[in-house]
Design an enzyme around this catalytic site. Structure first.
Site, mmCIF file in Angstrom:
data_model
loop_
_atom_site.group_PDB
_atom_site.id
_atom_site.type_symbol
_atom_site.label_atom_id
_atom_site.label_comp_id
_atom_site.label_asym_id
_atom_site.label_seq_id
_atom_site.Cartn_x
_atom_site.Cartn_y
_atom_site.Cartn_z
ATOM 1 N N ASP A 34 0.859 -1.188 0.000
ATOM 2 C CA ASP A 34 0.000 0.000 0.000
ATOM 3 C C ASP A 34 0.899 1.243 0.000
ATOM 4 O OD1 ASP A 34 -3.217 0.486 1.106
ATOM 5 O OD2 ASP A 34 -1.815 2.177 1.050
ATOM 6 N N ASN A 89 -12.826 -3.208 2.921
ATOM 7 C CA ASN A 89 -13.857 -2.183 3.063
ATOM 8 C C ASN A 89 -14.835 -2.317 1.904
ATOM 9 O OD1 ASN A 89 -12.536 -1.043 5.338
ATOM 10 N ND2 ASN A 89 -11.106 -0.001 3.969
ATOM 11 N N HIS A 100 -12.205 -1.689 -6.688
ATOM 12 C CA HIS A 100 -11.727 -2.958 -7.251
ATOM 13 C C HIS A 100 -11.435 -3.816 -6.030
ATOM 14 C CE1 HIS A 100 -9.154 -5.215 -10.363
ATOM 15 N NE2 HIS A 100 -8.913 -5.848 -9.229
ATOM 16 N N HIS A 102 -10.280 -5.685 -3.009
ATOM 17 C CA HIS A 102 -8.942 -5.837 -2.426
ATOM 18 C C HIS A 102 -9.068 -6.167 -0.957
ATOM 19 C CE1 HIS A 102 -10.030 -1.552 -2.187
ATOM 20 N NE2 HIS A 102 -9.342 -1.494 -1.059
HETATM 21 P P1 AMP Z 1 -9.692 1.279 0.436
HETATM 22 O O1 AMP Z 1 -9.704 2.694 0.982
HETATM 23 O O2 AMP Z 1 -10.096 0.227 1.392
HETATM 24 O O3 AMP Z 1 -10.434 1.227 -0.883
HETATM 25 O O4 AMP Z 1 -8.166 0.962 0.129
HETATM 26 C C1 AMP Z 1 -7.498 1.483 -0.978
HETATM 27 C C2 AMP Z 1 -6.044 1.508 -0.624
HETATM 28 O O5 AMP Z 1 -5.318 1.681 -1.822
HETATM 29 C C3 AMP Z 1 -5.620 2.629 0.318
HETATM 30 O O6 AMP Z 1 -5.089 2.083 1.521
HETATM 31 C C4 AMP Z 1 -4.589 3.407 -0.490
HETATM 32 O O7 AMP Z 1 -3.522 3.877 0.295
HETATM 33 C C5 AMP Z 1 -4.145 2.377 -1.505
HETATM 34 N N1 AMP Z 1 -3.617 2.911 -2.749
HETATM 35 C C6 AMP Z 1 -4.120 3.907 -3.502
HETATM 36 N N2 AMP Z 1 -3.381 4.077 -4.614
HETATM 37 C C7 AMP Z 1 -2.389 3.162 -4.564
HETATM 38 C C8 AMP Z 1 -1.298 2.830 -5.419
HETATM 39 N N3 AMP Z 1 -1.070 3.482 -6.569
HETATM 40 N N4 AMP Z 1 -0.465 1.833 -5.043
HETATM 41 C C9 AMP Z 1 -0.660 1.168 -3.880
HETATM 42 N N5 AMP Z 1 -1.682 1.428 -3.034
HETATM 43 C C10 AMP Z 1 -2.539 2.413 -3.364
#
Ligand code: AMP
Length: 116
Positions: A34, A89, A100, A102
């Site tokens: 992340d 989430n 997407h 995760h």
């Molecule tokens: P959520 O808020 O549960 O949808 O988690 C999305 C996560 O993606 C967050 O913890 C962000 O910090 C992470 N994120 C966003 N952009 C990137 C990226 N380019 N590479 C890695 N993690 C990312």
């Protein structure tokens, strides 16, 4: 639903269009760090195929879910984590910001309960 959404950040990470710090990749799944870590180890496990969230998972995705959890177990083992938390989430109300599917894998510090 198309397997690839060109507007989706994690679809683009899955095909390498957007770089990521990948720790594990298979035909079906990618695990990467992340960018905004909330714990000493903070990884994200995604399917390569576009699924917006857990809410859209179906029975047909059973093997894919199994592959995702296998990847999470492997990544946790590689990180040497004795314990860890897995979070997904679902929806903006729960804090989802990337639509997407995760799973967050968090570890390397004590975890509080309940999460905020
Ligand atoms: P959520 O808020 O549960 O949808 O988690 C999305 C996560 O993606 C967050 O913890 C962000 O910090 C992470 N994120 C966003 N952009 C990137 C990226 N380019 N590479 C890695 N993690 C990312």
């Amino acid at each position: 639903m198309p397997d690839f959404d060109p507007t989706c950040l994690f679809c683009r990470i899955a095909v390498g269009e957007i770089p990521s710090d990948t720790v594990l990749a298979t035909d079906e799944v990618v695990v990467f760090r992340d960018v905004n870590p909330r714990a000493p180890t903070h990884l994200l496990a995604i399917p390569r195929r576009h699924i917006p969230s857990v809410a859209e998972v179906t029975d047909a995705d059973a093997a894919l879910l199994s592959a995702l959890f296998a990847a999470l177990r492997t990544a946790a083992g590689q990180a040497g984590l004795p314990g860890y938390r897995i979070v997904s989430n679902v929806g903006p109300e729960a804090g989802q910001s990337v639509f997407h599917l995760h799973f967050h894998l968090l570890g390397g510090r004590p975890m509080e309960w309940p999460p905020g």
